[in-house]
Design a protein around this motif. Sequence first.
Motif, PDB file in Angstrom:
ATOM      1  N   ASP A   1      -0.130 -14.764 -17.368  1.00  0.00           N
ATOM      2  CA  ASP A   1       0.047 -13.477 -18.047  1.00  0.00           C
ATOM      3  C   ASP A   1       1.508 -13.148 -18.344  1.00  0.00           C
ATOM      4  O   ASP A   1       1.796 -12.075 -18.881  1.00  0.00           O
ATOM      5  CB  ASP A   1      -0.542 -12.347 -17.190  1.00  0.00           C
ATOM      6  N   GLY A   2       2.434 -13.997 -17.945  1.00  0.00           N
ATOM      7  CA  GLY A   2       3.815 -13.748 -18.338  1.00  0.00           C
ATOM      8  C   GLY A   2       4.815 -13.597 -17.208  1.00  0.00           C
ATOM      9  O   GLY A   2       5.953 -13.205 -17.438  1.00  0.00           O
ATOM     10  N   CYS A   3       4.417 -13.867 -15.983  1.00  0.00           N
ATOM     11  CA  CYS A   3       5.355 -13.747 -14.868  1.00  0.00           C
ATOM     12  C   CYS A   3       5.895 -15.119 -14.476  1.00  0.00           C
ATOM     13  O   CYS A   3       5.227 -16.127 -14.664  1.00  0.00           O
ATOM     14  CB  CYS A   3       4.656 -13.175 -13.635  1.00  0.00           C
ATOM     15  N   SER A   4       7.091 -15.114 -13.906  1.00  0.00           N
ATOM     16  CA  SER A   4       7.552 -16.317 -13.220  1.00  0.00           C
ATOM     17  C   SER A   4       6.897 -16.300 -11.848  1.00  0.00           C
ATOM     18  O   SER A   4       6.185 -15.356 -11.512  1.00  0.00           O
ATOM     19  CB  SER A   4       9.062 -16.271 -13.069  1.00  0.00           C
ATOM     20  N   ARG A   5       7.147 -17.313 -11.021  1.00  0.00           N
ATOM     21  CA  ARG A   5       6.570 -17.276  -9.686  1.00  0.00           C
ATOM     22  C   ARG A   5       7.111 -16.098  -8.899  1.00  0.00           C
ATOM     23  O   ARG A   5       6.379 -15.415  -8.197  1.00  0.00           O
ATOM     24  CB  ARG A   5       6.815 -18.580  -8.928  1.00  0.00           C
ATOM     25  N   TYR A   6       8.410 -15.824  -9.058  1.00  0.00           N
ATOM     26  CA  TYR A   6       8.989 -14.663  -8.383  1.00  0.00           C
ATOM     27  C   TYR A   6       8.322 -13.380  -8.853  1.00  0.00           C
ATOM     28  O   TYR A   6       7.989 -12.501  -8.074  1.00  0.00           O
ATOM     29  CB  TYR A   6      10.492 -14.581  -8.639  1.00  0.00           C
ATOM     30  N   GLY A   7       8.143 -13.289 -10.182  1.00  0.00           N
ATOM     31  CA  GLY A   7       7.513 -12.101 -10.750  1.00  0.00           C
ATOM     32  C   GLY A   7       6.120 -11.920 -10.194  1.00  0.00           C
ATOM     33  O   GLY A   7       5.729 -10.810  -9.800  1.00  0.00           O
ATOM     34  N   ALA A   8       5.364 -13.014 -10.138  1.00  0.00           N
ATOM     35  CA  ALA A   8       3.995 -12.941  -9.629  1.00  0.00           C
ATOM     36  C   ALA A   8       4.015 -12.494  -8.172  1.00  0.00           C
ATOM     37  O   ALA A   8       3.201 -11.677  -7.750  1.00  0.00           O
ATOM     38  CB  ALA A   8       3.310 -14.302  -9.757  1.00  0.00           C
ATOM     39  N   PHE A   9       4.984 -13.002  -7.430  1.00  0.00           N
ATOM     40  CA  PHE A   9       5.085 -12.637  -6.020  1.00  0.00           C
ATOM     41  C   PHE A   9       5.380 -11.145  -5.867  1.00  0.00           C
ATOM     42  O   PHE A   9       4.704 -10.436  -5.142  1.00  0.00           O
ATOM     43  CB  PHE A   9       6.179 -13.478  -5.351  1.00  0.00           C
ATOM     44  N   PHE A  10       6.388 -10.679  -6.607  1.00  0.00           N
ATOM     45  CA  PHE A  10       6.797  -9.290  -6.406  1.00  0.00           C
ATOM     46  C   PHE A  10       5.865  -8.284  -7.084  1.00  0.00           C
ATOM     47  O   PHE A  10       5.660  -7.191  -6.580  1.00  0.00           O
ATOM     48  CB  PHE A  10       8.241  -9.087  -6.872  1.00  0.00           C
ATOM     49  N   LYS A  11       5.292  -8.662  -8.232  1.00  0.00           N
ATOM     50  CA  LYS A  11       4.470  -7.683  -8.947  1.00  0.00           C
ATOM     51  C   LYS A  11       3.016  -7.686  -8.505  1.00  0.00           C
ATOM     52  O   LYS A  11       2.317  -6.691  -8.657  1.00  0.00           O
ATOM     53  CB  LYS A  11       4.527  -7.956 -10.449  1.00  0.00           C
ATOM     54  N   ILE A  12       2.534  -8.803  -8.025  1.00  0.00           N
ATOM     55  CA  ILE A  12       1.113  -8.872  -7.665  1.00  0.00           C
ATOM     56  C   ILE A  12       0.933  -9.036  -6.154  1.00  0.00           C
ATOM     57  O   ILE A  12       0.265  -8.223  -5.509  1.00  0.00           O
ATOM     58  CB  ILE A  12       0.420 -10.052  -8.397  1.00  0.00           C
ATOM     59  N   ILE A  13       1.554 -10.063  -5.598  1.00  0.00           N
ATOM     60  CA  ILE A  13       1.275 -10.375  -4.195  1.00  0.00           C
ATOM     61  C   ILE A  13       1.816  -9.304  -3.250  1.00  0.00           C
ATOM     62  O   ILE A  13       1.121  -8.854  -2.348  1.00  0.00           O
ATOM     63  CB  ILE A  13       1.866 -11.754  -3.841  1.00  0.00           C
ATOM     64  N   VAL A  14       3.055  -8.872  -3.473  1.00  0.00           N
ATOM     65  CA  VAL A  14       3.628  -7.875  -2.569  1.00  0.00           C
ATOM     66  C   VAL A  14       2.829  -6.560  -2.594  1.00  0.00           C
ATOM     67  O   VAL A  14       2.454  -6.059  -1.534  1.00  0.00           O
ATOM     68  CB  VAL A  14       5.129  -7.658  -2.863  1.00  0.00           C
ATOM     69  N   PRO A  15       2.532  -6.005  -3.774  1.00  0.00           N
ATOM     70  CA  PRO A  15       1.743  -4.761  -3.755  1.00  0.00           C
ATOM     71  C   PRO A  15       0.386  -4.917  -3.068  1.00  0.00           C
ATOM     72  O   PRO A  15      -0.041  -4.031  -2.334  1.00  0.00           O
ATOM     73  CB  PRO A  15       1.539  -4.430  -5.234  1.00  0.00           C
ATOM     74  N   ILE A  16      -0.260  -6.060  -3.268  1.00  0.00           N
ATOM     75  CA  ILE A  16      -1.564  -6.253  -2.634  1.00  0.00           C
ATOM     76  C   ILE A  16      -1.407  -6.339  -1.121  1.00  0.00           C
ATOM     77  O   ILE A  16      -2.253  -5.887  -0.364  1.00  0.00           O
ATOM     78  CB  ILE A  16      -2.228  -7.559  -3.142  1.00  0.00           C
ATOM     79  N   SER A  17      -0.284  -6.922  -0.685  1.00  0.00           N
ATOM     80  CA  SER A  17      -0.089  -7.169   0.744  1.00  0.00           C
ATOM     81  C   SER A  17       0.555  -5.990   1.458  1.00  0.00           C
ATOM     82  O   SER A  17       0.877  -6.098   2.638  1.00  0.00           O
ATOM     83  CB  SER A  17       0.791  -8.407   0.945  1.00  0.00           C
ATOM     84  N   LEU A  18       0.792  -4.902   0.743  1.00  0.00           N
ATOM     85  CA  LEU A  18       1.552  -3.800   1.317  1.00  0.00           C
ATOM     86  C   LEU A  18       1.052  -3.339   2.691  1.00  0.00           C
ATOM     87  O   LEU A  18       1.859  -3.186   3.614  1.00  0.00           O
ATOM     88  CB  LEU A  18       1.596  -2.626   0.331  1.00  0.00           C
ATOM     89  N   PRO A  19      -0.258  -3.140   2.874  1.00  0.00           N
ATOM     90  CA  PRO A  19      -0.703  -2.710   4.207  1.00  0.00           C
ATOM     91  C   PRO A  19      -0.296  -3.710   5.287  1.00  0.00           C
ATOM     92  O   PRO A  19       0.229  -3.320   6.335  1.00  0.00           O
ATOM     93  CB  PRO A  19      -2.223  -2.639   4.080  1.00  0.00           C
ATOM     94  N   GLY A  20      -0.490  -4.989   5.008  1.00  0.00           N
ATOM     95  CA  GLY A  20      -0.129  -6.022   5.979  1.00  0.00           C
ATOM     96  C   GLY A  20       1.375  -6.064   6.200  1.00  0.00           C
ATOM     97  O   GLY A  20       1.846  -6.208   7.327  1.00  0.00           O
TER      98      GLY A  20
END
Lengths: 287, 357
Positions: A185-204
């Motif tokens: 969808d247009g992210c680099s790996r860093y982008g995917a990490f910060f925009k998708i993975i980090v928000p999803i993992s916020l509770p953890g």
Amino acid sequence: MTALAVSRPRRSSRGALATRLRIVAGVAVSVIFLFPIYWMILTSFKDQVDIFTTPPKFLFTPTLAAYAEYMQRADIVKRLINTVIVATGAGLLSIVVGTMAGYALARIRLRGAATFGLLILLSRGVPPIALAVPMFLVARKLGVIDKHITLILAYSTFLIPYVMWLMRSFFMALPRELEESAMIDGCSRYGAFFKIIVPISLPGLLSTLIFSMILAWEELLFALVLTSRHASTIPVAIAGIAGDTVNGANWAALTAVGTITVIPVVVFALLVQKWLIKGLAEGATKG
Amino acid sequence: MGTVQIRDVRKSFGTFEVLHGVSIDIEDGEFVALVGPSGCGKSTLLRMIAGLEDITAGEIVIGDRVVNDVAPKDRDIAMVFQNYALYPHKNVRDNMGFALRQRRVSKREITERVEEAARILGLEPLLDRKPRQLSGGQRQRVAMGRAIVRNPNVFLFDEPLSNLDAKLRVQMRSEIKELHQRLKTTTIYVTHDQIEAMTLADRVVVMNGGVIEQVGAPLDLYDRPASLFVAAFIGSPPMNFFEGDFVDPTTFALADGTRLKLPVPDPKGRRHGTIGVRPEHFTLEQSGWPATVSVVEPTGSETQITARLAGRSIRVLIRGRTATRPGEAIHLGVEPELIHFFDAAPVPALAEMEDVA
Ligand SMILES: Nc1ncnc2c1ncn2[C@@H]1O[C@H](COP(=O)(O)OP(=O)(O)OP(=O)(O)O)[C@@H](O)[C@H]1O
Ligand SMILES: [Mg+2]
């Protein structure tokens, strides 16, 4: 048919009994564990006379004398501030480094990655006392004894592996396709990490951060060895009061400082519980 | 331009090669299905086209660019995954708009395009929901919506329907076909369901064990399978096979000595080989290949007969109804152009075929 009809209520009443027994056992264990804390908090509000009355008094006129006295001694306030700085600093540093390392271990196919991860984990098996003295020597050579940053770095040595392994298993539970989708969808790996993975993992992430801060908050050994006045933390103060052989143990002071130390830990633990439950309820790992 | 050329592509994981040189030319607007049994490398190939796996050897060209070293985000493709991979923390609207936002498309245009896609897919009432508040079918639709708002050069689908129940799968299948006819975007669709591949695609690529067995229009594969594997894989219920010797050009002897009269000789003049007949190409005759009926299963429009021929089980599909009873002796005929000849080779395990079909 009849056998079933008869056996069913019996089974459910046995189940109810088991539940009740479990609740009783739970309460008993909680009482055993919580009583010392309760006793500490109670004692911190007593005056000297009440503290030494036998049998111990549960009803007395509470006093803030111990708090007033010790809060006025600048070193307690300063140590509190130090502890906050060090716990926050070590917690934040570890969560940033540990999370990224955990992500790499969970996702990036690299030869030796597993071995590397295990080595880092193994380093936790070294008893802290074996590290404290070498750390002291290194810190003295570098002239960074009794500085916040020294303690922050020292704590990171055990917090980073801890965060890394917790977050690694958290990330492994997330479907790989989430990042892949983001990368298409247009992210680099860093982008995917910060925009998708980090928000999803916020509770953890928040829970892990809080756990790390609690560990740093109550650490004594490194603080004792690596700091003296300027960057010294609350656990060191408690050890000092308890071990004061000149004036004898000052119970009021000890329990008051102890209570001050415990309160943030309890608050943090409650926060963690709330976030963890929220995270689970949201089904963060559901694709 | 949505052409895709795959040129002698290989893929190894460590020292283990899973794709052994695959070449396909895909035209702009074409719908190509990659089909094959589990583990044959379909997903790996698709992921290489997407840029999610490195290309060990060979070239992939999208449009007029060799994309071997182009990041997934710069390939102008959209992909729908089997598990949909919707972003759980974003609502449907933001899931669909995410790619456009990454591309710095203006807010107004994002809204317009998301709403247009939502309208096409019937997602309008769901735009403000989170993925966990959607049914499986709705999630699938959102995943499609996320792909179409992009208006990419190529759509990649990796078994997008296999998490849906049978009924929904059939419905979504025709929706995908309709969508393709409307958007005319080049599509590469991975499935292990040969019916899905046959009904959807302009061309089907049958893969097996990391190589391409055959590429062709669905009915070409059905009418003229190039190998025993393709013959066994395409068609349901599957083709019946008999291995044996050609005693003379039109007499075929099975292992137990049973002789079958062939309507035509083997065009390749083999001495030993395998012949194949689809269940629906048998006819009940007065004389022909002798068999004994074991099970009769009428469905109204057709009747499936399981019979024994020379000690093995075969399947026969008869249009309409028949008075045949279990235990009865029957004779089977087959039209000359409907019998297939192959080199003798082990028939791919039917259990596996049925499992994946
Ligand atoms: N990351 C990986 N590391 C090692 N081997 C892999 C990896 N990914 C896939 N393989 C192997 O490559 C082969 C092809 O896998 P692939 O996922 O492409 O199969 P597939 O045709 O999509 O099968 P399915 O229908 O089950 O999805 C398999 O043998 C698989 O074990
Ligand atoms: Mg696959």
